[in-house]
Design a protein around this motif. Structure first.
Motif, PDB file in Angstrom:
ATOM      1  N   GLU A 199      17.598   9.703 102.361  1.00 42.26           N
ATOM      2  CA  GLU A 199      18.809   9.692 103.182  1.00 42.26           C
ATOM      3  C   GLU A 199      20.013  10.171 102.385  1.00 42.26           C
ATOM      4  N   ILE A 200      20.109   9.734 101.128  1.00 44.73           N
ATOM      5  CA  ILE A 200      21.232  10.148 100.287  1.00 44.73           C
ATOM      6  C   ILE A 200      21.202  11.656 100.085  1.00 44.73           C
ATOM      7  N   SER A 201      20.044  12.209  99.757  1.00 36.92           N
ATOM      8  CA  SER A 201      19.962  13.658  99.540  1.00 36.92           C
ATOM      9  C   SER A 201      20.251  14.418 100.838  1.00 36.92           C
ATOM     10  N   PHE A 202      19.813  13.890 101.980  1.00 38.23           N
ATOM     11  CA  PHE A 202      20.111  14.520 103.267  1.00 38.23           C
ATOM     12  C   PHE A 202      21.614  14.578 103.500  1.00 38.23           C
ATOM     13  N   HIS A 203      22.285  13.455 103.266  1.00 37.07           N
ATOM     14  CA  HIS A 203      23.732  13.408 103.501  1.00 37.07           C
ATOM     15  C   HIS A 203      24.496  14.274 102.492  1.00 37.07           C
ATOM     16  N   GLN A 204      24.027  14.340 101.267  1.00 36.20           N
ATOM     17  CA  GLN A 204      24.675  15.224 100.292  1.00 36.20           C
ATOM     18  C   GLN A 204      24.540  16.679 100.717  1.00 36.20           C
ATOM     19  N   GLU A 205      23.394  17.045 101.258  1.00 30.64           N
ATOM     20  CA  GLU A 205      23.206  18.406 101.763  1.00 30.64           C
ATOM     21  C   GLU A 205      24.127  18.667 102.948  1.00 30.64           C
ATOM     22  N   GLN A 206      24.268  17.680 103.817  1.00 29.89           N
ATOM     23  CA  GLN A 206      25.178  17.817 104.954  1.00 29.89           C
ATOM     24  C   GLN A 206      26.621  18.004 104.476  1.00 29.89           C
ATOM     25  N   ILE A 207      27.020  17.246 103.460  1.00 33.34           N
ATOM     26  CA  ILE A 207      28.369  17.390 102.901  1.00 33.34           C
ATOM     27  C   ILE A 207      28.573  18.809 102.391  1.00 33.34           C
ATOM     28  N   LYS A 208      27.575  19.335 101.681  1.00 33.70           N
ATOM     29  CA  LYS A 208      27.668  20.689 101.150  1.00 33.70           C
ATOM     30  C   LYS A 208      27.821  21.706 102.290  1.00 33.70           C
ATOM     31  N   ARG A 209      27.040  21.540 103.345  1.00 34.19           N
ATOM     32  CA  ARG A 209      27.137  22.455 104.490  1.00 34.19           C
ATOM     33  C   ARG A 209      28.507  22.383 105.148  1.00 34.19           C
ATOM     34  N   HIS A 210      29.027  21.164 105.299  1.00 37.54           N
ATOM     35  CA  HIS A 210      30.345  21.007 105.917  1.00 37.54           C
ATOM     36  C   HIS A 210      31.446  21.610 105.041  1.00 37.54           C
ATOM     37  N   GLU A 211      31.346  21.423 103.732  1.00 31.15           N
ATOM     38  CA  GLU A 211      32.338  22.010 102.834  1.00 31.15           C
ATOM     39  C   GLU A 211      32.301  23.530 102.900  1.00 31.15           C
ATOM     40  N   ASP A 212      31.103  24.115 102.997  1.00 34.63           N
ATOM     41  CA  ASP A 212      30.978  25.570 103.148  1.00 34.63           C
ATOM     42  C   ASP A 212      31.597  26.031 104.467  1.00 34.63           C
ATOM     43  N   ALA A 213      31.362  25.281 105.524  1.00 35.42           N
ATOM     44  CA  ALA A 213      31.934  25.637 106.818  1.00 35.42           C
ATOM     45  C   ALA A 213      33.460  25.556 106.777  1.00 35.42           C
ATOM     46  N   ILE A 214      33.992  24.531 106.135  1.00 33.43           N
ATOM     47  CA  ILE A 214      35.448  24.397 106.005  1.00 33.43           C
ATOM     48  C   ILE A 214      36.021  25.584 105.246  1.00 33.43           C
ATOM     49  N   ARG A 215      35.350  25.965 104.151  1.00 30.29           N
ATOM     50  CA  ARG A 215      35.809  27.095 103.357  1.00 30.29           C
ATOM     51  C   ARG A 215      35.814  28.379 104.190  1.00 30.29           C
ATOM     52  N   ARG A 216      34.742  28.613 104.948  1.00 29.33           N
ATOM     53  CA  ARG A 216      34.664  29.815 105.795  1.00 29.33           C
ATOM     54  C   ARG A 216      35.764  29.830 106.844  1.00 29.33           C
ATOM     55  N   HIS A 217      36.007  28.679 107.458  1.00 36.58           N
ATOM     56  CA  HIS A 217      37.051  28.608 108.484  1.00 36.58           C
ATOM     57  C   HIS A 217      38.439  28.850 107.887  1.00 36.58           C
ATOM     58  N   LYS A 218      38.670  28.337 106.696  1.00 36.55           N
ATOM     59  CA  LYS A 218      39.956  28.572 106.044  1.00 36.55           C
ATOM     60  C   LYS A 218      40.140  30.051 105.715  1.00 36.55           C
ATOM     61  N   GLU A 219      39.051  30.704 105.291  1.00 36.18           N
ATOM     62  CA  GLU A 219      39.120  32.142 105.016  1.00 36.18           C
ATOM     63  C   GLU A 219      39.424  32.918 106.291  1.00 36.18           C
ATOM     64  N   GLN A 220      38.806  32.524 107.400  1.00 34.00           N
ATOM     65  CA  GLN A 220      39.072  33.194 108.678  1.00 34.00           C
ATOM     66  C   GLN A 220      40.524  32.992 109.100  1.00 34.00           C
ATOM     67  N   MET A 221      41.024  31.755 108.885  1.00 31.76           N
ATOM     68  CA  MET A 221      42.432  31.479 109.219  1.00 31.76           C
ATOM     69  C   MET A 221      43.365  32.337 108.369  1.00 31.76           C
ATOM     70  N   ALA A 222      43.045  32.499 107.084  1.00 26.75           N
ATOM     71  CA  ALA A 222      43.868  33.312 106.203  1.00 26.75           C
ATOM     72  C   ALA A 222      43.855  34.764 106.656  1.00 26.75           C
ATOM     73  N   GLU A 223      42.686  35.283 107.063  1.00 23.17           N
ATOM     74  CA  GLU A 223      42.595  36.652 107.552  1.00 23.17           C
ATOM     75  C   GLU A 223      43.429  36.848 108.817  1.00 23.17           C
ATOM     76  N   ILE A 224      43.370  35.865 109.709  1.00 18.50           N
ATOM     77  CA  ILE A 224      44.144  35.946 110.958  1.00 18.50           C
ATOM     78  C   ILE A 224      45.638  35.932 110.650  1.00 18.50           C
ATOM     79  N   ASN A 225      46.055  35.085 109.718  1.00 15.73           N
ATOM     80  CA  ASN A 225      47.484  34.983 109.360  1.00 15.73           C
ATOM     81  C   ASN A 225      47.981  36.252 108.676  1.00 15.73           C
ATOM     82  N   ASN A 226      47.123  36.974 107.951  1.00 20.77           N
ATOM     83  CA  ASN A 226      47.539  38.191 107.259  1.00 20.77           C
ATOM     84  C   ASN A 226      47.664  39.363 108.210  1.00 20.77           C
ATOM     85  N   LYS A 227      47.075  39.332 109.372  1.00 20.36           N
ATOM     86  CA  LYS A 227      47.124  40.464 110.318  1.00 20.36           C
ATOM     87  C   LYS A 227      48.363  40.455 111.131  1.00 20.36           C
TER      88      LYS A 227
END
Length: 104
Positions: A76-104
């Protein structure tokens, strides 16, 4: 109901098995009504030996159950750590998309 609550509850119930004796284990039939079999009812050395075997069995069973719970919780711990990693990657991608939108 959460995933953890559904999976952990039956496992923890198995650990809380409590057995009580009246008098010395293997010394004969107790006051509770159940004798535990002919050997235990007779008492003496065989009754004590059978009580010791029974105690050993439950000790090993409890040890096995605790190992199973530990393994399950590790999964369970390893599952949740993997989920945290996936969520952090998704947050990073969304922030990059927001930055691209703001630069246009």
């Amino acid at each position: 109901m959460s995933y953890i609550a559904r999976t952990r509850t039956p496992l923890l119930r198995a650990v809380y098995n409590i057995r009580m004796y009246s008098g010395e284990p293997g010394s004969g039939a107790g006051k509770g009504g159940g004798g535990g079999g002919a050997i235990r009812e007779a008492g003496g050395a065989f009754g004590k030996m059978e009580a010791a075997r029974e105690d050993e069995f439950f000790y090993k069973k409890q040890k096995e159950q605790l190992a199973n719970i530990k393994g399950h919780l590790d999964k369970e711990i390893s599952f949740h750590q993997e989920q945290i990693k996936r969520h952090e990657d998704a947050i990073r991608r969304h922030k990059e998309q927001m930055a691209e939108i703001n630069n246009k």
